[in-house]
Design an enzyme around this catalytic site. Structure first.
Site, short mmCIF file in Angstrom:
data_model
loop_
_atom_site.label_atom_id
_atom_site.label_comp_id
_atom_site.label_asym_id
_atom_site.label_seq_id
_atom_site.Cartn_x
_atom_site.Cartn_y
_atom_site.Cartn_z
N ARG A 107 0.74 -1.16 0.13
CA ARG A 107 0.11 0.09 -0.15
C ARG A 107 0.91 0.99 0.28
O ARG A 107 1.70 1.46 1.00
CB ARG A 107 -1.11 0.02 1.34
CG ARG A 107 -1.92 1.17 1.24
CD ARG A 107 -2.90 0.82 2.37
NE ARG A 107 -2.19 1.12 3.57
CZ ARG A 107 -3.13 1.08 4.73
NH1 ARG A 107 -4.32 1.04 4.58
NH2 ARG A 107 -2.57 1.05 6.05
N THR A 111 -0.87 7.69 -1.18
CA THR A 111 -2.13 7.59 -1.84
C THR A 111 -2.99 6.35 -1.19
O THR A 111 -4.01 6.43 -1.55
CB THR A 111 -1.88 7.05 -3.39
OG1 THR A 111 -1.53 5.71 -3.63
CG2 THR A 111 -0.81 8.08 -4.01
N ASP A 203 0.11 -2.97 12.86
CA ASP A 203 0.58 -3.31 11.53
C ASP A 203 1.12 -4.97 11.50
O ASP A 203 1.96 -5.35 12.25
CB ASP A 203 1.81 -2.75 10.93
CG ASP A 203 2.17 -3.05 9.55
OD1 ASP A 203 2.33 -4.09 9.42
OD2 ASP A 203 2.38 -2.02 8.75
N ASP A 206 4.34 -5.98 10.35
CA ASP A 206 5.71 -5.67 11.38
C ASP A 206 5.47 -6.44 12.64
O ASP A 206 6.42 -6.97 13.14
CB ASP A 206 5.35 -4.34 11.67
CG ASP A 206 5.81 -3.33 10.76
OD1 ASP A 206 6.60 -3.64 9.70
OD2 ASP A 206 5.31 -1.83 10.68
#
Length: 212
Positions: A107, A111, A203, A206
Site C-alpha cells: 500500500r 495514496t 501493522d 511488522d
C-alpha cells in the site's frame, strides 16, 4: 457493524480468545505468529464446511464401511505478501494438498493505493477454488486488486479470508467483487486518518516479522 455489509464473522470462542491475545500490544512476534497460524487453521475449518463430499467404501480393521470423503476439489491458497504469509501454515495444516501461489502488493503510504510487484500462481488456475489470505482488510484496496488479478488469470472460485476488517474494506470488496465471500474474525469500528484499522492490532506484517 453496518447492517449492509456482506461478511461472515467467525465467532467461535477459540478464535475470539486468540484474537484478543493478538490485539494486546505486549504480545511479541513469536506469540503473534503462533496465534495467527492457529486462528487461520480454525478459520479454514469454518470456511470449508460446505466443500462437497462423496461416498466411498473403505475397509476398517473390522468390516467394509461406507464413508464420506472430499470429492477431490482442487484448492489454491494465495497469501497477499507479506502479512498474508502468516496465515499459510494454519490453512495448509487443514488442507495439505492445497497449492500455494503468491501475490505481492503493498500500500502506497501517500495514496493508500495498492502497487503490484509480484504474482506467481499454480498453472491450473481455472480448476481451483482459491482462498486468498491477508490478516488486515483495511481500505480493501490491496485485497480487491489481488482478487482482480486472480480473476484476470482465470480464477472462477475465490474466498477472501482475513483476520480483522474495517467496514470500509468490507464494503469495497462487496462493491467490486460481489461474488467473493468474505470471512473475518472481527469487523472493527473504522479506519483512522492513516488508513489503519481502529482498534485493530497495529501493522500485522511488522508484528509477524518483528520489523516494528
Amino acid at each position: 457493524m453496518a447492517n449492509d455489509l456482506r461478511v461472515n464473522v467467525i465467532t467461535h470462542p477459540l478464535v475470539q480468545h486468540k484474537l484478543t491475545l493478538m490485539r494486546k500490544k505486549e504480545t511479541g512476534s513469536k506469540d503473534f505468529r503462533e496465534l495467527l497460524e492457529e486462528i487461520a487453521m480454525l478459520m479454514a475449518y469454518e470456511i470449508t464446511r460446505d466443500f462437497p463430499l462423496e461416498e466411498v467404501t473403505v475397509e476398517t480393521p473390522v468390516a467394509p464401511c461406507k464413508a464420506k470423503m472430499l470429492t477431490g476439489k482442487k484448492v489454491g491458497l494465495v497469501p497477499i505478501l507479506r502479512a498474508g504469509l502468516g496465515m499459510v501454515g494454519g490453512v495448509v495444516r487443514m488442507i495439505p494438498a492445497a497449492k500455494v501461489g503468491h501475490v505481492g502488493l503493498y500500500r502506497d503510504p501517500e495514496t493508500l493505493k495498492p502497487v503490484e510487484y509480484y504474482c506467481k500462481l499454480p498453472g491450473d488456475v481455472s480448476e481451483r477454488a482459491f482462498i486468498v489470505t491477508d490478516p488486515m482488510l483495511a481500505t480493501g484496496g490491496s485485497a480487491s486488486a489481488a482478487l482482480t488479478l486472480l480473476k484476470e488469470k482465470g480464477a472462477k472460485s475465490i474466498i477472501l479470508m482475513c483476520l480483522v476488517a474495517a467496514p470500509e474494506g468490507v464494503r469495497l470488496i462487496n462493491e467490486e467483487h460481489p461474488d467473493v465471500p468474505v470471512y473475518v474474525a472481527s469487523v472493527d469500528e473504522r479506519l483512522n486518518e492513516r488508513g489503519y484499522i481502529v482498534p485493530g492490532l497495529g501493522d500485522a506484517g511488522d508484528r509477524i516479522f518483528g520489523t516494528l
